[in-house]
Design a protein around this motif. Structure first.
Motif, mmCIF file in Angstrom:
data_model
loop_
_atom_site.group_PDB
_atom_site.id
_atom_site.type_symbol
_atom_site.label_atom_id
_atom_site.label_comp_id
_atom_site.label_asym_id
_atom_site.label_seq_id
_atom_site.Cartn_x
_atom_site.Cartn_y
_atom_site.Cartn_z
ATOM 1 N N ARG A 25 0.831 -1.211 0.000
ATOM 2 C CA ARG A 25 0.000 0.000 0.000
ATOM 3 C C ARG A 25 0.866 1.262 0.000
ATOM 4 O O ARG A 25 0.558 2.243 -0.691
ATOM 5 C CB ARG A 25 -0.935 -0.035 1.211
ATOM 6 C CG ARG A 25 -1.837 1.207 1.376
ATOM 7 C CD ARG A 25 -2.687 1.533 0.137
ATOM 8 N NE ARG A 25 -3.574 0.479 -0.249
ATOM 9 C CZ ARG A 25 -4.834 0.363 0.167
ATOM 10 N NH1 ARG A 25 -5.341 1.251 1.023
ATOM 11 N NH2 ARG A 25 -5.594 -0.630 -0.282
ATOM 12 N N ALA A 28 2.279 1.711 -3.469
ATOM 13 C CA ALA A 28 1.176 2.035 -4.380
ATOM 14 C C ALA A 28 0.761 3.488 -4.196
ATOM 15 O O ALA A 28 0.444 4.184 -5.178
ATOM 16 C CB ALA A 28 -0.005 1.103 -4.130
ATOM 17 N N ARG A 29 0.764 3.965 -2.968
ATOM 18 C CA ARG A 29 0.422 5.378 -2.718
ATOM 19 C C ARG A 29 1.484 6.309 -3.275
ATOM 20 O O ARG A 29 1.208 7.485 -3.535
ATOM 21 C CB ARG A 29 0.260 5.610 -1.211
ATOM 22 C CG ARG A 29 -0.942 4.874 -0.662
ATOM 23 C CD ARG A 29 -1.374 5.215 0.734
ATOM 24 N NE ARG A 29 -0.469 5.884 1.624
ATOM 25 C CZ ARG A 29 -0.863 6.433 2.784
ATOM 26 N NH1 ARG A 29 -2.131 6.379 3.142
ATOM 27 N NH2 ARG A 29 0.008 6.999 3.571
ATOM 28 N N SER A 33 3.326 0.693 -9.543
ATOM 29 C CA SER A 33 2.520 -0.508 -9.753
ATOM 30 C C SER A 33 3.208 -1.640 -8.996
ATOM 31 O O SER A 33 4.338 -2.006 -9.317
ATOM 32 C CB SER A 33 2.431 -0.845 -11.246
ATOM 33 O OG SER A 33 1.825 -2.098 -11.439
ATOM 34 N N VAL A 34 2.526 -2.176 -7.989
ATOM 35 C CA VAL A 34 3.129 -3.135 -7.064
ATOM 36 C C VAL A 34 2.410 -4.479 -7.169
ATOM 37 O O VAL A 34 1.186 -4.530 -7.337
ATOM 38 C CB VAL A 34 3.045 -2.624 -5.611
ATOM 39 C CG1 VAL A 34 3.769 -3.574 -4.654
ATOM 40 C CG2 VAL A 34 3.612 -1.219 -5.496
ATOM 41 N N ALA A 66 -2.173 -3.601 -2.686
ATOM 42 C CA ALA A 66 -1.498 -3.082 -3.878
ATOM 43 C C ALA A 66 -2.479 -2.504 -4.888
ATOM 44 O O ALA A 66 -2.067 -2.008 -5.933
ATOM 45 C CB ALA A 66 -0.682 -4.199 -4.536
ATOM 46 N N ARG A 67 -3.771 -2.599 -4.579
ATOM 47 C CA ARG A 67 -4.842 -2.091 -5.453
ATOM 48 C C ARG A 67 -4.848 -2.806 -6.800
ATOM 49 O O ARG A 67 -4.957 -2.177 -7.848
ATOM 50 C CB ARG A 67 -4.730 -0.575 -5.628
ATOM 51 C CG ARG A 67 -4.854 0.209 -4.323
ATOM 52 C CD ARG A 67 -4.962 1.703 -4.563
ATOM 53 N NE ARG A 67 -5.236 2.431 -3.334
ATOM 54 C CZ ARG A 67 -4.459 3.385 -2.811
ATOM 55 N NH1 ARG A 67 -3.326 3.713 -3.451
ATOM 56 N NH2 ARG A 67 -4.796 4.003 -1.707
ATOM 57 N N ARG A 68 -4.717 -4.126 -6.736
ATOM 58 C CA ARG A 68 -4.841 -4.912 -7.958
ATOM 59 C C ARG A 68 -5.577 -6.211 -7.640
ATOM 60 O O ARG A 68 -5.666 -6.630 -6.493
ATOM 61 C CB ARG A 68 -3.485 -5.199 -8.594
ATOM 62 C CG ARG A 68 -2.544 -6.046 -7.795
ATOM 63 C CD ARG A 68 -1.440 -6.637 -8.680
ATOM 64 N NE ARG A 68 -0.680 -5.639 -9.395
ATOM 65 C CZ ARG A 68 0.034 -5.886 -10.491
ATOM 66 N NH1 ARG A 68 0.070 -7.122 -10.992
ATOM 67 N NH2 ARG A 68 0.725 -4.945 -11.093
ATOM 68 N N ALA A 126 4.411 -5.217 -13.343
ATOM 69 C CA ALA A 126 4.562 -4.318 -12.199
ATOM 70 C C ALA A 126 5.881 -3.565 -12.243
ATOM 71 O O ALA A 126 6.836 -3.973 -12.910
ATOM 72 C CB ALA A 126 4.471 -5.121 -10.903
#
Length: 484
Positions: A25, A28-29, A33-34, A66-68, A126
């Motif tokens: 996170r 990602a912030r 791209s993680v 990681a928002r994926r 990523a």
């Protein structure tokens, strides 16, 4: 070019999974791209990916951080224990084999190629891959053919940060001792260390930190204070959940701890509710007489857990609970146990035969080799509330009580309810994460819900990321990562 860094631990439960989630996170912030990656995991707490495959629940949380979307390449090898010495091997989300620990040891070298292929595919999507080890590289008796720690790190060329747990005590020996037992080439793969779960004044540990750096020549990337809100995130291990104080006890839910309990993430949203108390009942303890709901969770070995349920006397406790007017919910394996019988004609779970169930639902289950693994959209007809869940199970369940379903999947009825309406079962996991459904279900039982669960998890991941930004040198960590 993609970069990668790996977190390995001085032992199990040092906090690697949570650190990877927080780092995912945090980066990602920062706009990267993680992708999270764990070569090999051992857990019966699995998640289902959009492709219909299984991965460890921790990797699904890390993907969320990681928002994926979760993907089977994030955890190519998943071991699901079935006995003390054997497990189901899941490769790229699908069952590969059932084998003993000894047989798996001979299988591991062949799996290394599958693991590195998954890593390569994931890395192509990523900017940064955060890799999590399993157990500890200090378990040098398991080093031959290793795919979980140094075997993977060296094969993929990924540098390692070693994480120690100061809450257990002896963290200096944990880290220095790990270096001393590692093969020199494995030790050379380590580029730094971190101290996790620190309590108290960090200045009092400055001499200890210096002692580690002098003895190992590894730099520190941070001393991380205890993260107080960790309990707000899904539990990776049932003991993490059992150790929580949950709610004010106004509404008590008793959960018998099955030996092969599986997919207990169903309990996380309930445990997070402020007015609920979720008690994990250990073998040898009776089911409490004041519980409003007994929830029988999923199981990796339903028939064996059913037999253990009886040995503990829980079948007698459950009958008394129902006689007092209590509610019962069985999920997946728990649903199968509540029925009249479980037939296993092919001996999938052991000895072929038919076994009597607990008899509280007029349904019968037949085990079959085909495994159902899928994400599922459903609806709660009584309230109209939508929900999203998933299915991971063997077997087909049918019987008169299926004519009283309490959920719908499209046009298909799902689950069963007995004539009193107080005993229910379903194959759906993950249903309590839906706030509207959870609120409606609890209201039927006389309890209240006041929680936005997904929002709480997401805000806690943000708080964890901020915690790591404050106490960990993320710029140094990124500098330590390698191009892959």
């Amino acid at each position: 070019m993609t970069r990668a860094i790996m977190l390995q631990g001085t032992g199990s439960n040092v906090g690697k999974s949570m650190l990877v989630a927080g780092l995912a996170r945090a980066f990602a912030r920062r706009g990267l791209s993680v992708a999270p990656f764990k070569p090999q995991n051992m857990s019966n707490n699995a998640a289902v990916t959009p492709q219909g495959g299984e991965i460890g629940r921790a990797q699904a949380l890390q993907a969320l951080a990681a928002r994926r979307a979760p993907h089977v390449d994030m955890n190519p090898v998943l071991l699901k224990p079935e006995t003390d010495t054997g497990a189901q091997v899941v490769l790229h989300g699908r069952r590969l084999a059932n084998c003993s620990a000894r047989d798996f040891a001979t299988m591991k070298p062949r799996l290394l190629r599958d693991v590195t292929d998954s890593f390569t595919r994931l890395a192509s999507t990523a900017d940064l891959v955060l890799v999590e080890g399993a157990g500890s590289p200090a378990e040098i008796n398991l080093r031959a053919g290793d795919i979980a720690n140094m075997g993977f790190a060296r094969a993929a060329g990924v540098p390692v940060v070693l994480v120690g747990d100061i809450d257990r005590g002896g963290v200096i020996a944990q880290i220095v001792g790990t270096q001393s037992v590692l093969d020199p080439q494995d030790a050379a793969q380590v580029v730094g260390f971190a101290i996790n779960k620190f309590r108290g004044d960090p200045e009092l540990f400055e001499d200890g930190l210096a002692a580690i750096e002098i003895r190992t020549a590894w730099p520190s990337v941070g001393v991380l204070p205890w993260f107080d809100d960790a309990w707000r995130l899904p539990a990776e291990d049932i003991m993490d959940l059992a150790g929580r104080h949950t709610g004010d006890g106004a509404f008590r839910i008793a959960v018998p701890r099955l030996g092969r309990m599986a997919n207990f993430d169903d309990l996380d949203p309930l445990a997070a509710e402020p007015h609920l108390r979720v008690d994990i009942i250990e073998p040898g303890r009776p089911l409490p007489g004041d519980a409003a709901l007994v929830l029988i969770p999923g199981s990796k070995s339903t028939i064996a857990d059913l037999e253990a349920f009886r040995r503990n006397g829980w079948d007698i406790d459950l009958t008394a609970h129902i006689r007092r007017g209590g509610h019962v919910l069985g999920l997946c394996g728990g649903y199968q146990m509540l029925g009249r019988s479980i037939a296993d004609p092919d001996g999938i779970e052991g000895r072929a035969g038919s076994y009597p169930g607990l008899g509280h639902l007029a349904v019968d289950t037949v085990m079959a080799p085909a495994k159902r693994v899928q994400l599922t959209q459903a609806r709660h007809p009584a309230s109209g509330a939508p929900l999203e869940g998933y299915e991971i199970h063997l077997g087909r369940t049918e019987g008169p009580d299926c004519a009283r379903p309490w959920l719908e999947v499209g046009s298909r009825p799902e689950g069963a309810t007995n004539a009193t309406g107080r005993v229910r079962g379903s194959y759906l996991h993950g249903l309590f994460a839906a706030d509207a459904f959870r609120g409606a279900y609890l209201a039927e039982l006389g309890a209240q819900s006041g929680l936005k669960y997904d929002d709480q998890v997401d805000s806690t991941l943000d708080a964890l990321a901020a915690h790591l930004e404050r106490h960990m040198d993320l710029d140094l960590l990124l500098h330590m990562s390698a191009k892959v």
